[in-house]
Design a protein around this motif. Structure first.
Motif, mmCIF file in Angstrom:
data_model
loop_
_atom_site.group_PDB
_atom_site.id
_atom_site.type_symbol
_atom_site.label_atom_id
_atom_site.label_comp_id
_atom_site.label_asym_id
_atom_site.label_seq_id
_atom_site.Cartn_x
_atom_site.Cartn_y
_atom_site.Cartn_z
ATOM 1 N N ALA A 1 0.834 -1.211 0.000
ATOM 2 C CA ALA A 1 0.000 0.000 0.000
ATOM 3 C C ALA A 1 0.863 1.253 0.000
ATOM 4 O O ALA A 1 0.571 2.226 -0.708
ATOM 5 C CB ALA A 1 -0.937 -0.004 1.208
ATOM 6 N N TRP B 1 -5.485 1.812 -3.379
ATOM 7 C CA TRP B 1 -4.652 2.114 -2.218
ATOM 8 C C TRP B 1 -5.512 2.233 -0.960
ATOM 9 O O TRP B 1 -5.180 1.665 0.074
ATOM 10 C CB TRP B 1 -3.871 3.416 -2.451
ATOM 11 C CG TRP B 1 -3.225 3.931 -1.208
ATOM 12 C CD1 TRP B 1 -2.115 3.427 -0.596
ATOM 13 C CD2 TRP B 1 -3.677 5.018 -0.410
ATOM 14 N NE1 TRP B 1 -1.834 4.154 0.544
ATOM 15 C CE2 TRP B 1 -2.776 5.140 0.681
ATOM 16 C CE3 TRP B 1 -4.741 5.917 -0.490
ATOM 17 C CZ2 TRP B 1 -2.922 6.105 1.668
ATOM 18 C CZ3 TRP B 1 -4.878 6.884 0.485
ATOM 19 C CH2 TRP B 1 -3.974 6.969 1.547
ATOM 20 N N LYS C 1 -5.289 -0.112 2.421
ATOM 21 C CA LYS C 1 -5.031 0.505 3.730
ATOM 22 C C LYS C 1 -6.145 0.170 4.724
ATOM 23 O O LYS C 1 -5.879 -0.105 5.891
ATOM 24 C CB LYS C 1 -4.899 2.032 3.599
ATOM 25 C CG LYS C 1 -3.610 2.496 2.989
ATOM 26 C CD LYS C 1 -2.368 2.023 3.729
ATOM 27 C CE LYS C 1 -2.132 2.729 5.031
ATOM 28 N NZ LYS C 1 -0.881 2.268 5.696
#
Length: 196
Positions: free
Chosen positions: A103, A149, A153
Motif C-alpha cells: 500500500a 490504495w 489501507k
C-alpha cells in the motif's frame, strides 16, 4: 518494475489438524502474496481464517493437549508457544505487513503519476471555459487512482485491529493457564526478533 511476491505455508500443526469449514471451498495451506492479492484479499482472508482458527480460536483445547497436571506443565506451555502459537502469529503479522508495504508503494507510485498529470509534458490543460467537465474528470481520475490504495489501507487497519484483539485475548488465556506473571506479547516480539 518487478512485482513483489512472498510465499507462506501454514504451520505443520495446522496442516496435521485437517481443518475444514462447512459450506466452503477447500482451505488454502500455502499462499503466494502479490499486490493483486492485497487489493482483492479474498484468498488472504481464507488463509488468515485457518491460521486464526487453528490457534487463537481453539487456544484452550490446544493448551489442554500440551498442559498436563504435572511438574513439567510450564515446559509444555513453552513448547506450545514456540512450536505452534508464535510461528502462527508471526506468519499473520508478516502477511499484514506485506500488504501494508505494498500500500505504501502504491501510494508513492500514484502520487508520482498524479503529480505528473498536470504537467505540460503529458498534454495541454483544458481551460474550464472550453470544457466545463474537465475539473470533474480530473477529480474522478484522481479518485480512481487512489481507490485500490484506500482499499488495501482499510484492509490492513482492519486486520491489525483483529490481530490486536485476538492476541490480547490469547495473552489473557495464557496467563490463566500457564505462567500468570509472563508477558506473552513481549515474548512474541522477542520470538520475532530471534526468527527473522
Amino acid at each position: 518494475m518487478a512485482e513483489n511476491e512472498r510465499t507462506f505455508t501454514a504451520p505443520q500443526s495446522l496442516l496435521d489438524s485437517n481443518l475444514t469449514f462447512l459450506n466452503d471451498e477447500p482451505t488454502p495451506t500455502t499462499i503466494t502474496l502479490t499486490r493483486e492479492r492485497c487489493v482483492d484479499p479474498s484468498l488472504i482472508n481464507s488463509f488468515l481464517r485457518i491460521l486464526r482458527h487453528g490457534s487463537d480460536d481453539v487456544i484452550r483445547q490446544k493448551l489442554n493437549n500440551y498442559r498436563k497436571p504435572s511438574s513439567i506443565s510450564e515446559k509444555k506451555c513453552d513448547a506450545f508457544l514456540k512450536q505452534e502459537l508464535y510461528p502462527n502469529w508471526q506468519i499473520r503479522s508478516s502477511i499484514i505487513s506485506f500488504c501494508d508495504q505494498e500500500a505504501t508503494q502504491m501510494k508513492a507510485e500514484t502520487d508520482r503519476k498524479f503529480s505528473n498529470t498536470g504537467s505540460s509534458a503529458t498534454g495541454t490543460i483544458t481551460d474550464a471555459r472550453i470544457d466545463p467537465y474537465a475539473a470533474r474528470e480530473k477529480l474522478e481520475d484522481q479518485e480512481a487512482r487512489y481507490r485500490d490504495w484506500t482499499r488495501v489501507k482499510e484492509w490492513v487497519a482492519n486486520n491489525e485491529k483483529i490481530e490486536q484483539i485476538l492476541t490480547s485475548t490469547t495473552d489473557r488465556i495464557l496467563r490463566q493457564n500457564c505462567e500468570q506473571n509472563k508477558n506473552y506479547l513481549e515474548q512474541f516480539a522477542q520470538f520475532c526478533k530471534d526468527n527473522t
